[in-house]
Design a protein around this motif. Structure first.
Motif, short mmCIF file in Angstrom:
data_model
loop_
_atom_site.label_atom_id
_atom_site.label_comp_id
_atom_site.label_asym_id
_atom_site.label_seq_id
_atom_site.Cartn_x
_atom_site.Cartn_y
_atom_site.Cartn_z
N VAL A 1 -53.86 71.09 -21.55
CA VAL A 1 -54.07 71.42 -22.96
C VAL A 1 -54.42 70.16 -23.74
O VAL A 1 -55.36 70.15 -24.55
N ASN A 2 -53.68 69.09 -23.47
CA ASN A 2 -53.94 67.83 -24.17
C ASN A 2 -55.32 67.28 -23.84
O ASN A 2 -56.05 66.81 -24.72
N GLY B 1 -58.85 74.90 -26.11
CA GLY B 1 -57.90 75.31 -25.08
C GLY B 1 -57.41 76.73 -25.28
O GLY B 1 -57.04 77.12 -26.40
N VAL B 2 -57.41 77.51 -24.21
CA VAL B 2 -56.85 78.86 -24.19
C VAL B 2 -55.78 78.88 -23.11
O VAL B 2 -56.09 78.76 -21.92
N ALA B 3 -54.53 79.00 -23.50
CA ALA B 3 -53.42 78.94 -22.56
C ALA B 3 -53.09 80.34 -22.05
O ALA B 3 -52.83 81.25 -22.84
N ALA B 4 -53.13 80.50 -20.73
CA ALA B 4 -52.73 81.76 -20.10
C ALA B 4 -51.24 81.73 -19.83
O ALA B 4 -50.73 80.79 -19.22
N LEU B 5 -50.53 82.74 -20.28
CA LEU B 5 -49.10 82.82 -20.02
C LEU B 5 -48.85 83.33 -18.61
O LEU B 5 -49.56 84.23 -18.12
N ARG B 6 -47.86 82.77 -17.97
CA ARG B 6 -47.40 83.31 -16.69
C ARG B 6 -46.34 84.37 -17.02
O ARG B 6 -45.23 84.05 -17.43
N VAL B 7 -46.71 85.62 -16.83
CA VAL B 7 -45.86 86.75 -17.17
C VAL B 7 -45.62 87.57 -15.91
O VAL B 7 -46.54 87.75 -15.11
N SER B 8 -44.41 88.09 -15.73
CA SER B 8 -44.14 88.90 -14.55
C SER B 8 -43.12 89.98 -14.84
O SER B 8 -42.13 89.74 -15.53
N LEU C 1 -48.90 68.65 -26.41
CA LEU C 1 -48.72 68.11 -27.76
C LEU C 1 -49.85 68.53 -28.68
O LEU C 1 -49.71 68.48 -29.90
N ALA C 2 -50.98 68.91 -28.09
CA ALA C 2 -52.12 69.36 -28.87
C ALA C 2 -52.06 70.87 -29.08
O ALA C 2 -51.41 71.59 -28.31
N ARG C 3 -52.75 71.33 -30.08
CA ARG C 3 -52.75 72.76 -30.41
C ARG C 3 -53.74 73.51 -29.53
O ARG C 3 -54.84 73.03 -29.25
N LEU D 1 -43.53 79.50 -29.21
CA LEU D 1 -44.71 78.66 -28.99
C LEU D 1 -45.57 78.53 -30.25
O LEU D 1 -46.42 77.65 -30.34
N ALA D 2 -45.33 79.42 -31.23
CA ALA D 2 -46.10 79.37 -32.47
C ALA D 2 -45.83 78.11 -33.27
O ALA D 2 -46.61 77.77 -34.18
N VAL D 3 -44.78 77.39 -32.95
CA VAL D 3 -44.50 76.13 -33.64
C VAL D 3 -45.64 75.14 -33.40
O VAL D 3 -46.01 74.36 -34.28
N ARG D 4 -46.22 75.18 -32.19
CA ARG D 4 -47.29 74.23 -31.85
C ARG D 4 -48.65 74.88 -31.71
O ARG D 4 -49.67 74.19 -31.82
N HIS D 5 -48.68 76.15 -31.42
CA HIS D 5 -49.94 76.77 -31.02
C HIS D 5 -50.26 77.99 -31.87
O HIS D 5 -49.41 78.51 -32.60
#
Length: 357
Positions: free
Chosen positions: A237-238, A247-254, A278-280, A303-307
Motif C-alpha cells: 500500500v505504501n 491502492g485498492v486493498a483486498a480484505l482476506r475474509v473467510s 501508513l498511506a491511504r 480501518l476507516a481511521v486510515r483508509h
C-alpha cells in the motif's frame, strides 16, 4: 535444516512453463518431485537426481514436493547473455537474471528516472490465491476496452514464479499481460530489484492499466500478530501511494476457515492495512448478505481511521468466479467451501475496474 535424498526419475507427471512434476523413487518409496528446468535442466526418466525433501517431510500443503536440486550426471549448459542481478542470493541455488532496472537492460532508460504510476490502480492482497478471483471481478466489471493487467509478485511465499500453475495458465489465456518478480522472487517475464521498480516496470515496461500485488504461492504464519508474510501487503500500500498509484486493498475474509483469527476479516488484513500501511488506500468491503456480512463490515470499520472504506456490491460476482479459467482454491478450500473469500477478492477487482472508467 535440509533433508537430502538421492533418487531416480521414473516418470514425468505433467509440466507447465518453468516447471516439471516428476515421480522419483527413493529408498523409502516413490515420491512426487518438482524441478525447475531453467535452474537445474530438464530431468528425464532414468536420471539420478539430488533432492531436498524437507517440505515433503513436513507435509506442507502448498510446497509439499521433493525439490530437485541437481541432475548430477547431466548438468545443464552454462548460462549466456546479459544480467548481473542475483536472486535467492547466497543460497546454493542463487540465480543470475537480467533485471529490468539494471544498466544492461533495454528497459533501463525507461526506468532510470521513472517515478510515477500515473494513477494506475494497484490491487493488493495477502494470499496468492486471491489473484484469480481479483481478475474475475475486474474483467467482469470493466467497461470499454479490456484492461491490461500485470501481476507483481513479492517474495513472501514461493520464490520462483514457475511454481504457480495458475500464473502460467492465466498468462497463457492472456488474463495477464505479464508477471513481474520482485525482491528475491524470480522467474517472471520481467525481473525487478524492489517492489517499487516492479510496479514501475508493470506500468512502463508491460504497459499495464492495473497491477495486482500478492506474494507467491504459500504463506508463512505463526499465529502471532506480526509473524506472517502477509504484513508485506501493508508495505505494498505504501509503495503504491509513494509512486502515485491508487491502492485498492483486498480484505482476506473467510466463513470456511476453522481458525478463529481468520474468521470474518482475518487478523492479517487488520494488521497489514491497519498498522503497517501508513498511506491511504481504498479498502474494498464486500457487501455480503446477512449476519456474516454485518460482521465483516463491523470488523473492517476500524480501518476507516486510515483508509477509505468502499462498499462493493457482490451481485453477479459468483457467476464471474464460476467462469474462472483456473481452479479457485485457498488453503485447500474451493469456491463453494469458502465463498466469502473469493467474493471478497473479486470485490477488490470490481472496485479497481471502477477506477478505470
Amino acid at each position: 535444516m535440509i533433508r537430502w535424498r538421492k533418487g531416480e526419475v521414473v516418470r514425468i507427471r505433467r509440466e507447465w512453463p518453468g516447471a516439471v512434476e516428476l515421480d522419483v523413487t527413493l529408498a523409502e518409496g516413490t515420491c512426487r518431485a518438482l524441478a525447475y528446468p531453467p535452474l537445474v535442466g530438464r530431468p528425464l526418466p532414468g536420471d539420478t537426481v539430488l533432492l531436498n525433501t524437507t517440505a515433503l517431510a513436513m507435509g506442507l500443503g502448498t510446497g509439499g514436493y521433493a525439490m530437485v536440486v541437481a541432475v548430477p550426471d547431466r548438468l545443464p549448459e552454462d548460462p549466456s547473455g546479459p544480467g548481473h542481478l542475483v536472486k535467492a542470493r547466497y543460497t546454493p541455488l542463487q540465480a543470475t537474471v537480467l533485471g529490468a532496472d539494471e544498466q544492461d537492460s533495454p528497459h533501463h532508460e525507461a526506468l532510470r528516472d521513472a517515478d510515477s504510476l500515473d494513477g494506475m490502480p494497484v490491487v493488493i492482497a495477502d494470499l496468492h490465491s486471491a489473484l484469480p478471483p481479483i481478475l474475475c471481478g475486474l474483467y467482469a466489471s470493466a467497461t470499454g476496452a479490456r484492461p491490461r493487467v500485470a501481476y507483481v509478485m513479492t517474495d513472501g511465499g514461493a520464490l520462483p514464479a514457475w511454481f504457480s500453475m495458475s500464473c502460467a495458465e492465466l498468462r497463457a489465456r492472456e488474463w495477464l499481460c505479464g508477471v513481474v518478480t520482485t525482491g528475491q522472487s524470480f522467474g517472471g517475464d520481467v525481473e525487478a530489484v524492489t517492489l517499487h521498480t516492479g510496479l514501475l516496470a508493470a506500468r512502463h515496461v508491460l504497459g499495464a492499466d492495473v497491477a495486482v500485488v500478492t506474494q507467491g504461492p504459500g504463506n508463512l504464519g505463526t499465529g502471532t500478530r506480526w509473524g506472517f508474510s502477509g504484513v508485506a501487503a501493508g508495505e505494498a500500500v505504501n509503495a503504491a501511494a509513494v509512486l502515485n498509484g491508487r491502492g485498492v486493498a483486498a480484505l482476506r475474509v473467510s466463513d470456511g476457515d476453522a481458525r478463529e483469527r481468520h474468521q470474518g476479516v482475518s487478523h492479517h488484513s487488520l494488521t497489514a492495512y491497519g498498522r503497517v500501511a501508513l498511506a491511504r488506500a481504498r479498502v474494498a468491503v464486500p457487501a455480503l448478505p446477512g449476519a456474516f456480512g454485518a460482521r465483516v463490515r463491523e470488523q473492517a470499520a476500524p480501518l476507516a481511521v486510515r483508509h477509505e472504506l468502499v462498499n462493493v456490491p457482490v451481485d453477479g460476482l459468483l457467476d464471474a468466479l464460476e467462469e474462472s479459467p483456473v481452479r479457485l482454491s485457498t488453503m485447500g478450500r474451493g469456491l463453494r467451501e469458502d465463498l466469502s473469500y473469493f467474493l471478497s477478492s473479486a470485490a477488490a477487482g470490481r472496485d479497481a475496474a471502477s477506477l478505470l472508467s
